[in-house]
Design a protein around this motif. Sequence first.
Motif, PDB file in Angstrom:
ATOM      1  N   UNK A  50      20.026 -57.248 -44.743  1.00  7.72           N
ATOM      2  CA  UNK A  50      19.915 -56.475 -45.898  1.00  7.72           C
ATOM      3  C   UNK A  50      18.434 -55.783 -46.247  1.00  7.72           C
ATOM      4  N   UNK A  51      18.455 -54.599 -46.441  1.00  6.36           N
ATOM      5  CA  UNK A  51      17.126 -53.398 -45.740  1.00  6.36           C
ATOM      6  C   UNK A  51      16.898 -53.260 -46.943  1.00  6.36           C
ATOM      7  N   UNK A  52      15.832 -53.379 -48.071  1.00  3.74           N
ATOM      8  CA  UNK A  52      15.812 -53.094 -49.320  1.00  3.74           C
ATOM      9  C   UNK A  52      15.212 -53.575 -50.006  1.00  3.74           C
ATOM     10  N   UNK A  53      15.465 -53.491 -51.995  1.00  3.63           N
ATOM     11  CA  UNK A  53      14.411 -54.492 -52.856  1.00  3.63           C
ATOM     12  C   UNK A  53      15.753 -54.982 -53.562  1.00  3.63           C
ATOM     13  N   UNK A  54      15.412 -56.324 -53.529  1.00  3.07           N
ATOM     14  CA  UNK A  54      16.452 -56.800 -54.649  1.00  3.07           C
ATOM     15  C   UNK A  54      16.778 -56.811 -55.971  1.00  3.07           C
ATOM     16  N   UNK A  55      17.370 -56.903 -56.570  1.00  2.00           N
ATOM     17  CA  UNK A  55      17.798 -56.625 -58.146  1.00  2.00           C
ATOM     18  C   UNK A  55      16.780 -57.499 -58.899  1.00  2.00           C
ATOM     19  N   UNK A  56      16.672 -58.643 -58.431  1.00  2.00           N
ATOM     20  CA  UNK A  56      15.741 -59.815 -58.733  1.00  2.00           C
ATOM     21  C   UNK A  56      13.766 -59.053 -59.179  1.00  2.00           C
ATOM     22  N   UNK A  57      13.511 -58.302 -57.750  1.00  2.92           N
ATOM     23  CA  UNK A  57      12.688 -58.578 -57.835  1.00  2.92           C
ATOM     24  C   UNK A  57      11.969 -56.321 -58.030  1.00  2.92           C
ATOM     25  N   UNK A  58      12.989 -55.650 -58.509  1.00  3.21           N
ATOM     26  CA  UNK A  58      12.413 -54.068 -59.107  1.00  3.21           C
ATOM     27  C   UNK A  58      11.705 -54.029 -60.417  1.00  3.21           C
ATOM     28  N   UNK A  59      11.276 -53.653 -60.738  1.00  2.00           N
ATOM     29  CA  UNK A  59      10.508 -53.544 -61.969  1.00  2.00           C
ATOM     30  C   UNK A  59      11.009 -51.960 -62.696  1.00  2.00           C
ATOM     31  N   UNK A  60      11.052 -50.937 -61.927  1.00  2.00           N
ATOM     32  CA  UNK A  60      11.669 -49.982 -61.665  1.00  2.00           C
ATOM     33  C   UNK A  60      12.356 -49.478 -60.809  1.00  2.00           C
ATOM     34  N   UNK A  61      13.354 -48.506 -60.850  1.00  8.35           N
ATOM     35  CA  UNK A  61      14.188 -47.937 -59.573  1.00  8.35           C
ATOM     36  C   UNK A  61      15.393 -46.573 -59.486  1.00  8.35           C
ATOM     37  N   UNK A  62      14.972 -45.393 -58.904  1.00 10.86           N
ATOM     38  CA  UNK A  62      15.666 -44.561 -59.285  1.00 10.86           C
ATOM     39  C   UNK A  62      15.712 -43.704 -58.209  1.00 10.86           C
ATOM     40  N   UNK A  63      15.331 -42.911 -59.679  1.00 10.28           N
ATOM     41  CA  UNK A  63      15.040 -41.204 -59.199  1.00 10.28           C
ATOM     42  C   UNK A  63      14.082 -41.416 -57.762  1.00 10.28           C
ATOM     43  N   UNK A  64      14.723 -40.578 -56.936  1.00  9.85           N
ATOM     44  CA  UNK A  64      14.174 -40.369 -55.679  1.00  9.85           C
ATOM     45  C   UNK A  64      14.583 -41.093 -54.370  1.00  9.85           C
ATOM     46  N   UNK A  65      14.544 -42.629 -54.774  1.00  5.63           N
ATOM     47  CA  UNK A  65      15.330 -44.148 -53.843  1.00  5.63           C
ATOM     48  C   UNK A  65      15.870 -43.399 -52.784  1.00  5.63           C
ATOM     49  N   UNK A  66      14.979 -44.136 -51.708  1.00 11.37           N
ATOM     50  CA  UNK A  66      16.395 -43.718 -50.759  1.00 11.37           C
ATOM     51  C   UNK A  66      17.655 -45.471 -51.282  1.00 11.37           C
ATOM     52  N   UNK A  67      18.407 -44.914 -50.560  1.00 13.17           N
ATOM     53  CA  UNK A  67      19.673 -46.253 -50.683  1.00 13.17           C
ATOM     54  C   UNK A  67      19.168 -47.285 -50.154  1.00 13.17           C
ATOM     55  N   UNK A  68      19.220 -48.444 -50.452  1.00 16.08           N
ATOM     56  CA  UNK A  68      19.523 -50.028 -49.409  1.00 16.08           C
ATOM     57  C   UNK A  68      20.700 -49.551 -48.330  1.00 16.08           C
ATOM     58  N   UNK A  69      19.926 -50.569 -47.501  1.00 12.17           N
ATOM     59  CA  UNK A  69      20.886 -50.572 -46.854  1.00 12.17           C
ATOM     60  C   UNK A  69      21.595 -51.800 -46.506  1.00 12.17           C
ATOM     61  N   UNK A  70      22.154 -52.662 -46.076  1.00 16.98           N
ATOM     62  CA  UNK A  70      23.868 -54.008 -45.618  1.00 16.98           C
ATOM     63  C   UNK A  70      23.710 -53.381 -43.921  1.00 16.98           C
TER      64      UNK A  70
END
Length: 116
Positions: A50-70
């Motif tokens: 899993x290459x990304x930021x877990x939901x439990x570690x996100x404070x803000x996420x969204x606009x302009x973010x590259x997608x996480x990858x599985x």
Amino acid sequence: MIEMDATSFEDLVSEEIDRLPQQMLAGLDNVVFVVEDRPEDGSLDLLGLYDGLALTERDRYGLGELPDRIIVYREPHLDACADVDELRDEVHTTLVHEIAHFYGIDDARLHELGWA
């Protein structure tokens, strides 16, 4: 070890994604599934990542973010499995394991649940 070309393996991974419970997939926001031959280090030890930021570690996420990858690695799966049925089971387990990381479930908990 079994033999399977990249296209056939990608088809198998897609089929296994389709078999996952819809409620597991429904929360995957901005996540893509990728098949690669091997991890960057060339080893056969890692089946997925899993290459990304877990939901439990996100404070803000969204606009302009590259997608996480599985990422599902083809060659390590083929090396670890004796037949297609075992391969399907292992790909399924890998998908559940990596999706769990997206939701913030760590390896210790996955071991307790039997998904590691």
